[in-house]
Enzyme design. Structure first.
Site, PDB file in Angstrom:
ATOM      1  N   ARG A  66      -3.566 -53.879  53.937  1.00 52.90           N
ATOM      2  CA  ARG A  66      -2.999 -53.015  52.892  1.00 52.90           C
ATOM      3  C   ARG A  66      -4.008 -51.987  52.382  1.00 52.90           C
ATOM      4  NH1 ARG A  66      -1.630 -53.728  46.980  1.00 52.90           N
ATOM      5  NH2 ARG A  66       0.388 -52.705  46.627  1.00 52.90           N
ATOM      6  N   ILE A  92       2.778 -47.259  45.961  1.00 50.51           N
ATOM      7  CA  ILE A  92       2.982 -48.327  46.934  1.00 50.51           C
ATOM      8  C   ILE A  92       3.422 -49.541  46.128  1.00 50.51           C
ATOM      9  CG2 ILE A  92       0.498 -48.858  46.864  1.00 50.51           C
ATOM     10  CD1 ILE A  92       0.737 -50.085  49.619  1.00 50.51           C
ATOM     11  N   SER A  93       4.544 -50.124  46.489  1.00 49.38           N
ATOM     12  CA  SER A  93       5.095 -51.250  45.729  1.00 49.38           C
ATOM     13  C   SER A  93       4.160 -52.452  45.776  1.00 49.38           C
ATOM     14  CB  SER A  93       6.458 -51.657  46.291  1.00 49.38           C
ATOM     15  OG  SER A  93       7.386 -50.609  46.161  1.00 49.38           O
ATOM     16  N   LYS A  94       4.248 -53.292  44.749  1.00 55.19           N
ATOM     17  CA  LYS A  94       3.403 -54.477  44.730  1.00 55.19           C
ATOM     18  C   LYS A  94       3.821 -55.440  45.837  1.00 55.19           C
ATOM     19  CE  LYS A  94       5.881 -56.811  40.923  1.00 55.19           C
ATOM     20  NZ  LYS A  94       5.677 -57.396  39.574  1.00 55.19           N
TER      21      LYS A  94
END
Length: 263
Positions: A66, A92-94
């Protein structure tokens, strides 16, 4: 609860889409790989402690780095369960919400009837909102084909460059207005959106959902100042089953394309 009872679903004709771009399986190299791998495994272990995440999704999240998809200044937060800015007002989503949405797709009712099982359960996938490319990279390992649409040219170019070393032959990045989906390669076994629809899921997405397919998208509920995760299943008899799940928080879905640095 039916979303149509909350608000109607607008319809209109689709404009021309942008040219698809094929990006060249992960071959990452990093001098601090051992430390970052340890942090990544810790993140996955924390997600595994939460019930409901598909084991295949977690296995892929354990492999994909990531930190490569975010600014180096934020690298220390790459494996913390939080959303992070990626520029142009986007995020960016968790990890937990990504795991949740991809797990919902892997566990769709039509997955067995369509013959798509095993390590790549998602078949043909459409992603609305490439962003930095992290979720699209996860999808390449879970799907037979991935079509990812991004409306912001700067993010599209960044994602293409970041993902070039992956050399994923089953991935196509598309610069276009995601509100229209991507008709040329429809229907899709799964559709996932990384931005919140205002009041209803676009009709174009529903039209491009295959029999046995599932759509997962955040939806903003008007007059309530809240978003919920919305699921649409197209059953074997082609009828639709829709329902809402937990509250979420995403950037809003926008229409049109943007060649400049402004969204």
């Amino acid at each position: 609860m039916s979303l149509e009872q909350v608000t109607g679903r607008p319809t209109s004709s689709s404009p021309d889409l942008g040219e698809p771009i094929v990006t060249p399986s992960p071959q990452w190299h990093h001098p601090e790989a051992h430390f970052e791998e340890s942090m990544r495994m810790r993140m996955v272990d924390q997600l595994r402690a939460t019930q409901g995440f598909d084991a295949r999704v977690l296995a892929v999240m354990a492999r994909v780095e990531r930190h490569r998809f975010i600014d180096t200044a934020l690298a220390s937060q790459a494996y913390v369960d939080t959303s992070l800015p990626i520029g142009l007002g986007q995020t960016i989503s968790k990890p937990s919400i990504i795991a949740r949405m991809l797990s919902l797709l892997c566990q769709r009712p039509g997955v067995n009837s369509s013959g798509v099982t095993g390590a790549r359960p998602l078949g043909r996938m459409l992603e609305i909102g490439t962003g930095c490319g992290y979720q699209a990279t996860l999808l390449t390992e879970l799907s037979r084909e991935v079509y990812s649409v991004e409306r912001l040219k700067l993010l599209f170019d960044r994602a293409r460059n970041t993902m070039a070393p992956i050399r994923a032959a089953n991935l196509r990045l598309i610069y276009a207005d995601g509100c229209w989906g991507h008709p040329p390669n429809a229907p899709y076994d799964g559709i996932v959106a990384a931005a919140a629809c205002h009041g209803s899921v676009p009709s174009a997405w529903i039209d491009q959902l295959a029999s046995g397919g599932r759509l997962v998208a955040p939806v903003y509920i008007p007059n309530q100042d809240r978003q919920i995760l919305w699921v649409v299943d197209r059953l074997a008899d082609h009828t639709l089953q829709e329902y809402g799940l937990e509250d979420v928080r995403f950037v809003p879905l926008e229409s049109g394309i943007c060649d400049s640095g402004l969204s």
